[in-house]
Design an enzyme around this catalytic site. Structure first.
Site, PDB file in Angstrom:
ATOM      1  N   SER A   1     -37.298   7.209 -29.220  1.00  0.00           N
ATOM      2  CA  SER A   1     -37.580   6.578 -27.924  1.00  0.00           C
ATOM      3  C   SER A   1     -38.199   7.552 -26.921  1.00  0.00           C
ATOM      4  O   SER A   1     -38.387   7.208 -25.763  1.00  0.00           O
ATOM      5  CB  SER A   1     -36.281   6.033 -27.346  1.00  0.00           C
ATOM      6  OG  SER A   1     -35.312   7.059 -27.325  1.00  0.00           O
TER       7      SER A   1
ATOM      8  N   THR B   1     -34.174   5.956 -23.236  1.00  0.00           N
ATOM      9  CA  THR B   1     -34.946   7.089 -22.736  1.00  0.00           C
ATOM     10  C   THR B   1     -34.068   8.327 -22.491  1.00  0.00           C
ATOM     11  O   THR B   1     -32.859   8.242 -22.592  1.00  0.00           O
ATOM     12  CB  THR B   1     -35.638   6.670 -21.425  1.00  0.00           C
ATOM     13  OG1 THR B   1     -36.662   7.571 -21.154  1.00  0.00           O
ATOM     14  CG2 THR B   1     -34.685   6.660 -20.266  1.00  0.00           C
TER      15      THR B   1
ATOM     16  N   THR C   1     -39.998   9.091 -21.761  1.00  0.00           N
ATOM     17  CA  THR C   1     -39.756   7.988 -22.690  1.00  0.00           C
ATOM     18  C   THR C   1     -41.043   7.535 -23.372  1.00  0.00           C
ATOM     19  O   THR C   1     -42.136   7.718 -22.829  1.00  0.00           O
ATOM     20  CB  THR C   1     -39.146   6.790 -21.930  1.00  0.00           C
ATOM     21  OG1 THR C   1     -38.755   5.779 -22.854  1.00  0.00           O
ATOM     22  CG2 THR C   1     -40.119   6.172 -20.943  1.00  0.00           C
TER      23      THR C   1
ATOM     24  N   ARG D   1     -48.752  -0.911 -20.761  1.00  0.00           N
ATOM     25  CA  ARG D   1     -47.543  -1.229 -19.983  1.00  0.00           C
ATOM     26  C   ARG D   1     -46.908   0.063 -19.435  1.00  0.00           C
ATOM     27  O   ARG D   1     -46.800   1.069 -20.138  1.00  0.00           O
ATOM     28  CB  ARG D   1     -46.552  -1.967 -20.885  1.00  0.00           C
ATOM     29  CG  ARG D   1     -45.203  -2.276 -20.230  1.00  0.00           C
ATOM     30  CD  ARG D   1     -44.150  -1.243 -20.561  1.00  0.00           C
ATOM     31  NE  ARG D   1     -42.807  -1.667 -20.181  1.00  0.00           N
ATOM     32  CZ  ARG D   1     -41.748  -0.882 -20.220  1.00  0.00           C
ATOM     33  NH1 ARG D   1     -41.868   0.362 -20.644  1.00  0.00           N
ATOM     34  NH2 ARG D   1     -40.570  -1.328 -19.870  1.00  0.00           N
TER      35      ARG D   1
ATOM     36  N   THR E   1     -31.923   4.314 -17.481  1.00  0.00           N
ATOM     37  CA  THR E   1     -32.369   4.020 -18.837  1.00  0.00           C
ATOM     38  C   THR E   1     -32.131   2.542 -19.103  1.00  0.00           C
ATOM     39  O   THR E   1     -31.191   1.967 -18.575  1.00  0.00           O
ATOM     40  CB  THR E   1     -31.611   4.904 -19.862  1.00  0.00           C
ATOM     41  OG1 THR E   1     -32.000   4.525 -21.186  1.00  0.00           O
ATOM     42  CG2 THR E   1     -30.104   4.774 -19.756  1.00  0.00           C
TER      43      THR E   1
HETATM   44  C1  SD4 Z   1     -38.772   1.698 -20.201  1.00  0.00           C
HETATM   45  N1  SD4 Z   1     -36.737   2.444 -19.202  1.00  0.00           N
HETATM   46  O1  SD4 Z   1     -39.901   2.057 -20.464  1.00  0.00           O
HETATM   47  C2  SD4 Z   1     -37.682   2.728 -20.225  1.00  0.00           C
HETATM   48  C3  SD4 Z   1     -37.114   2.751 -21.588  1.00  0.00           C
HETATM   49  C4  SD4 Z   1     -35.749   3.284 -21.605  1.00  0.00           C
HETATM   50  O2  SD4 Z   1     -33.773   3.653 -22.484  1.00  0.00           O
HETATM   51  O3  SD4 Z   1     -35.195   3.653 -20.652  1.00  0.00           O
HETATM   52  N2  SD4 Z   1     -35.060   3.316 -22.604  1.00  0.00           N
HETATM   53  O4  SD4 Z   1     -38.473   0.534 -19.954  1.00  0.00           O
END
Ligand code: SD4
Length: 323
Positions: A79, A183, A201, A211, A234
């Site tokens: 991730s 993340t 992330t 995105r 996260t």
């Molecule tokens: C996102 N918040 O791109 C990030 C992904 C994430 O734990 O936090 N994963 O949406």
């Protein structure tokens, strides 16, 4: 100078020298009391690296950057960084931000391709430009100019996961709904009231190309203010961006909430505004300028483990949860 004046002068010099020696000791002692707080199990080695960098005289910004480099470089963390899951077209696009609570300034990059350490590029946006955020090809060209190497970020495992996702006729797409979040967010203090927050992330797996999640957006994925505290988040960034999660937590703390209360307050606010948010993926970490910490998640289905490095001890702990 007569002899009395000279005595007074000598006393003042001695007192000043003693005071600055004490200051020096205090500064040294403060350097010995940093705290690193990060999301998830991969936050533990990240904190440990950050503590090591700080101990060997790195700045707090260096510590957070180098700490976050650890999961970015780890192909088994799917991730973040190298090995992060790609977008719907099979291309890895990374988001990262780092905020300095003293200068109240952030560097961030969005949808960065082919560079495995976006937090380091974000750091250079902070240090070397008067901008805050660089996106897409602009961020990529900036990184190349500063000597970063372009490389493929897909690993055999992440490629296979994408192929499996593609081959599944029932696969979820972000035109409808979301899956997979994890993340690295880090909030750190030097033990002397200075705070830095960082986040890195690969974002939502199989996202629509281009995105941008909450992680690289100031106030959403990261926030740090030496006058109050810092936070990181996260989870479902498409949701959390709409709540400006990190700055909201810091504002709750500004009004007197503890870091833990501030995280819970934000989760409650999310559910008050939309009951469906009970089922969403949200994990929050926060620290105030005194080094008190908080960590909370929305529900058991997205149970946040957080990593804490403090007083030489590195731990992985369970967060509180609202549901
Ligand atoms: C996102 N918040 O791109 C990030 C992904 C994430 O734990 O936090 N994963 O949406």
């Amino acid at each position: 100078m007569d002899s009395v004046d000279r005595r007074d002068f000598m006393k003042t010099v001695a007192a000043t020298a003693a005071a600055s020696a004490l200051d020096g000791n205090a500064a040294e002692a403060d350097r010995a009391r940093p705290i690193f707080l990060s999301t998830w199990a991969h936050g533990k080695p990240a904190n440990e690296r950050a503590a090591e960098v700080f101990k060997s005289s790195g700045s707090l910004l260096d510590a957070v950057e180098k700490g976050i480099n650890v999961p970015e470089n780890d192909p088994n963390v799917t991730s973040v960084g190298y090995g992060g899951l790609p977008n719907a077209e099979g291309v890895v696009e990374l988001d990262a931000a780092i905020m300095d609570g003293t200068r109240h300034r952030t560097g961030s990059v969005c949808a960065l391709r082919m560079i495995k350490n976006p937090i380091s590029v974000a750091r250079l946006v902070l240090e070397r430009t008067s901008h805050t955020t660089l996106a897409g090809d602009g961020a990529f060209q900036f990184a190349l100019k500063l000597g970063f190497e372009a490389q493929t970020l897909l690993t055999p495992q992440s490629l296979q996961k994408w192929l499996d996702w593609k081959a599944n006729p029932q696969h979820k797409t972000y035109w409808l709904s979301a899956e997979n979040h994890d993340t690295i967010g880090m909030v750190a203090t030097d033990g002397n009231g200075h705070l830095v927050s960082g986040c890195s992330t690969s974002g939502a797996a199989f996202k629509i190309p281009g995105r941008v999640g909450d992680s690289p957006l100031v106030g959403c994925g990261v926030y740090a203010d030496d006058n109050v505290g810092g936070a990181s988040a996260t989870g479902d960034g498409d949701l959390m961006t709409n709540y400006c999660t990190s700055v909201s937590i810091v504002h709750f703390m500004r009004r007197g909430a503890s870091p833990q209360e501030a995280c819970m307050e934000l989760l409650k606010h999310m559910v008050e505004t939309d009951g469906k948010n009970k089922d969403t993926q949200v994990g929050l970490i926060a620290m105030n300028k005194h080094g008190e910490i908080g960590a909370a998640c929305m529900n058991e289905g997205f149970f946040l483990k957080y990593a804490l490095w403090k007083d030489g001890q590195s731990q992985l702990l369970d967060s509180a949860r609202l549901y």
